[in-house]
Write an enzyme that holds these catalytic residues in place. Structure first.
Site, PDB file in Angstrom:
ATOM      1  CD  GLU A 327      43.707 -12.501  70.942  1.00 11.97           C
ATOM      2  OE1 GLU A 327      42.695 -12.026  70.380  1.00 11.97           O
ATOM      3  OE2 GLU A 327      43.858 -13.721  71.131  1.00 11.97           O
ATOM      4  CE  LYS A 437      48.730 -28.747  52.669  1.00 11.98           C
ATOM      5  NZ  LYS A 437      49.912 -28.559  53.465  1.00 11.98           N
ATOM      6  CD1 TRP A 442      48.003 -23.849  51.541  1.00 13.86           C
ATOM      7  CD2 TRP A 442      46.611 -24.871  52.958  1.00 13.86           C
ATOM      8  NE1 TRP A 442      48.750 -24.351  52.571  1.00 13.86           N
ATOM      9  CE2 TRP A 442      47.928 -24.987  53.463  1.00 13.86           C
ATOM     10  CE3 TRP A 442      45.572 -25.465  53.683  1.00 13.86           C
ATOM     11  CZ2 TRP A 442      48.231 -25.652  54.652  1.00 13.86           C
ATOM     12  CZ3 TRP A 442      45.872 -26.122  54.864  1.00 13.86           C
ATOM     13  CH2 TRP A 442      47.179 -26.211  55.341  1.00 13.86           C
TER      14      TRP A 442
HETATM   15  P1  AMP Z   1      37.502 -12.200  68.338  1.00 12.09           P
HETATM   16  O1  AMP Z   1      38.761 -12.149  69.119  1.00 12.09           O
HETATM   17  O2  AMP Z   1      36.443 -13.040  68.954  1.00 12.09           O
HETATM   18  O3  AMP Z   1      37.025 -10.817  68.014  1.00 12.09           O
HETATM   19  O4  AMP Z   1      37.792 -12.908  66.955  1.00 12.09           O
HETATM   20  C1  AMP Z   1      38.834 -12.489  66.120  1.00 12.09           C
HETATM   21  C2  AMP Z   1      38.842 -13.291  64.861  1.00 12.09           C
HETATM   22  O5  AMP Z   1      37.679 -13.011  64.074  1.00 12.09           O
HETATM   23  C3  AMP Z   1      39.993 -12.963  63.951  1.00 12.09           C
HETATM   24  O6  AMP Z   1      41.177 -13.603  64.355  1.00 12.09           O
HETATM   25  C4  AMP Z   1      39.469 -13.459  62.613  1.00 12.09           C
HETATM   26  O7  AMP Z   1      39.628 -14.859  62.482  1.00 12.09           O
HETATM   27  C5  AMP Z   1      38.005 -13.142  62.688  1.00 12.09           C
HETATM   28  N1  AMP Z   1      37.711 -11.891  61.991  1.00 12.09           N
HETATM   29  C6  AMP Z   1      37.549 -10.664  62.518  1.00 12.09           C
HETATM   30  N2  AMP Z   1      37.252  -9.761  61.561  1.00 12.09           N
HETATM   31  C7  AMP Z   1      37.249 -10.430  60.386  1.00 12.09           C
HETATM   32  C8  AMP Z   1      37.022 -10.061  59.021  1.00 12.09           C
HETATM   33  N3  AMP Z   1      36.716  -8.816  58.654  1.00 12.09           N
HETATM   34  N4  AMP Z   1      37.113 -11.032  58.078  1.00 12.09           N
HETATM   35  C9  AMP Z   1      37.416 -12.311  58.413  1.00 12.09           C
HETATM   36  N5  AMP Z   1      37.629 -12.718  59.673  1.00 12.09           N
HETATM   37  C10 AMP Z   1      37.555 -11.787  60.653  1.00 12.09           C
END
Ligand code: AMP
Length: 546
Positions: A327, A437, A442
């Site tokens: 997004e 939780k 948390w």
């Molecule tokens: P996507 O839309 O498949 O690229 O996934 C996005 C999601 O990946 C985000 O909302 C996060 O939950 C996770 N994400 C992306 N980059 C990171 C990061 N550097 N550290 C932790 N989670 C991440």
């Protein structure tokens, strides 16, 4: 008062023209499915991308029509990245790892008219072809085998170009690309990128305080081009005239390192699981590889453990930790250190680099608590990350924006839970749905995972919540040991003990051979919850030691 400035649209064809005009000699190298190496230049890439745009128009493509791609990372996919938007079309990258039912839904929802596909991926297409309506299917025929009826050759398509092509007039707000989210719940949702958002995002990616892309770089995007614009790397490279090296289907550590060495790659990008594999090989025999000095790795998609960042530093390789989502185009924050933080003691420096960083230019970011107010910037209080900006989606294709995804005042609700400190660096503690939780408090599964992956015997670890009658939920750790390494639950617990409050420590440790992955290489926690989530408290922890 009006300005005197020209109203010049920000569009993808500008990037293509720039690449062709200024960087014709720069090389583009691809490893093809048969492992052979294909070499070309920006000069050829420019000619062929325009040929694709011209012939797509001749094939009846109208402004705004979707052209799907089902390809690995290589030079033809790069042509599609530019040629389709240059024709006024919409590049719709399909994730080749999705279930056929999802691909069917996505193609029908997007109303894709044409498809460009690698011959080696035709079996994926067969899984859903009868349930979708591609008007024409162009095959990148790497093997040269005769094509079955109903399939056309991509090479023949673009061979029909005269070179006499004028770009259609494109408004910068028109769609240039689309990608569906790979969420683990509900239907995939279509995110549509505009020319303007694509240009602004790519431009952001090259900055010195973000991914620092320059003409001196040779870039290998491990991150698939079918996912979230390959983090903007293809466009960023073309803006700056950086060399490109594409890995094709070979994303294992050995293949990646081999290409790093052979092409003297200076910058790469991918999810932590790829880098964990690369690191293991380096740790086994560092002297085997002669890598380019100053190699940088952008790591995102899931959290980069601090131990990974430290370990790569020992090999002179710099990890740049970034966060974003489909997004958000996707790069929204990046953990480059501000100069005064560079002067902090080592431990604090690493703590900053292991955070996801601060917002890139034009990304507004806030962290909002359960009470609907921004949390204190103390690096401790947790809340949901919300963002807005010119390359953040304001909705989903053919869907009404919902309160679950967007706030009333127009911010995207990311579903990621984080702290934010006084420098503006965020630290992701979880997805909303993955938080544990326990007794009303948390526990961050990400923090536990990263710490467990810091144990020398551990290759990978994922932590999930299991139900508990007393505490509601308790953490369970699923661990994969490095080949030949040994560790017991007690060893891991001792390793964690000084780092966390006692009640954070997992109740159970399960040792296994592999952790299931999502289609984009992240740990598939829903599968782990299905497999282990029903365990009651005190279930005997498997203590298999590899
Ligand atoms: P996507 O839309 O498949 O690229 O996934 C996005 C999601 O990946 C985000 O909302 C996060 O939950 C996770 N994400 C992306 N980059 C990171 C990061 N550097 N550290 C932790 N989670 C991440």
């Amino acid at each position: 008062m009006e300005s005197t400035m020209m109203d010049y649209p920000l569009t993808v064809p500008h990037i293509l023209e720039r690449a062709g005009r200024y960087f014709p000699k720069v090389e583009i190298v691809s490893r093809l499915p048969d492992k052979s190496m294909h070499r070309t230049t920006y000069r050829e890439f420019y000619r062929r991308s325009r040929a694709l745009a011209e012939t797509l128009r001749k094939a009846g493509l109208n402004q705004g029509d979707r052209v799907a791609t089902l390809m690995w990372n290589h030079y033809v996919h790069l042509e599609a990245y530019f040629g389709i938007p240059a024709a006024g079309g919409v590049l719709h990258t399909l994730n080749l790892r999705l279930h056929p039912n999802d691909l069917e839904y996505i193609v029908n929802n997007a109303e894709d008219r044409f498809l460009i596909i690698d011959d080696v991926l035709l079996p994926v297409l067969e899984g859903f072809r009868s349930r979708v309506n591609f008007e024409r299917i162009f095959v990148v025929n790497h093997s040269g085998a005769p094509l079955a009826a109903g399939l056309e050759s991509y090479a023949d398509l673009i061979a029909g170009a005269t070179g006499e092509f004028a770009y259609p007039k494109i408004d910068e707000r028109e769609a240039a690309g689309m990608c569906y989210t790979s969420g683990t719940t509900g239907r995939p949702r279509g995110v549509v990128y505009s020319h303007r958002s694509t240009v602004l995002h790519s431009y952001n990616c090259v900055l010195a305080s973000t991914m620092r892309v320059s003409a001196s770089d040779v870039i290998l995007p491990v991150v698939p081009m079918f996912h979230a614009n390959a983090w903007g790397v293809p466009y960023a490279a073309a803006i700056m005239g950086a060399g490109l090296v594409f890995p094709g289907p070979y994303l294992d550590g050995e293949s990646v390192l081999e290409l790093f060495e052979r092409e003297q790659v200076t910058f790469s990008a991918g999810v932590p699981t790829v880098w964990l594999a690369v690191l293991q090989l380096l740790e086994q025999e560092a002297s085997r590889w002669r890598l380019a000095p100053g190699l940088r790795l952008a790591v995102g998609g899931s959290a980069a453990p601090e131990s990974l960042i430290r370990a790569f530093d020992r090999f002179g390789i710099t990890v740049l930790h970034a966060w974003g989502m489909t997004e958000t185009s996707p790069v929204a924050t990046i953990a480059s250190l501000k100069p005064h933080l560079e002067r902090l003691p080592e431990d604090q420096r690493y703590a900053y680099r292991a955070k996801q960083g601060y917002a890139a230019p034009f990304v507004d970011l806030r962290v909002v608590g359960d009470d609907g107010k921004e949390v204190a910037p103390d690096g401790k209080s947790m809340g949901e990350i919300q963002v807005r900006g010119p390359y953040i989606t304001a909705g989903y294709f053919k869907m009404e924006p919902t309160a679950e995804k967007f706030t009333a005042d127009g911010w995207l609700r990311t579903g990621d839970v984080a702290t934010i400190d006084e420098e503006g660096y965020i630290k992701i503690t979880d997805r909303t749905k993955d938080l544990i939780k326990s007794g009303g408090e948390w526990i961050s599964s990400v923090d536990l995972e990263n710490a467990i992956m810091g144990h020398p015997a551990v290759a990978e670890a994922a932590v999930i919540a299991i139900p508990d009658p007393k505490w509601d939920e308790r953490p369970l750790a699923v661990i994969v040991l490095k080949p030949g390494a040994q560790a017991t639950p007690q060893d891991i617990e001792t390793h964690l003990a000084g780092k966390f409050a006692k009640w954070w420590l997992p109740d159970q440790y399960v040792f296994t051979d592999s952790i299931p992955r999502t289609s984009t290489g992240k740990f598939l926690k829903t599968a782990l919850r299905d497999q282990y989530g029903k365990r009651g408290p005190g279930a005997a922890a498997a203590t298999k030691v590899a």
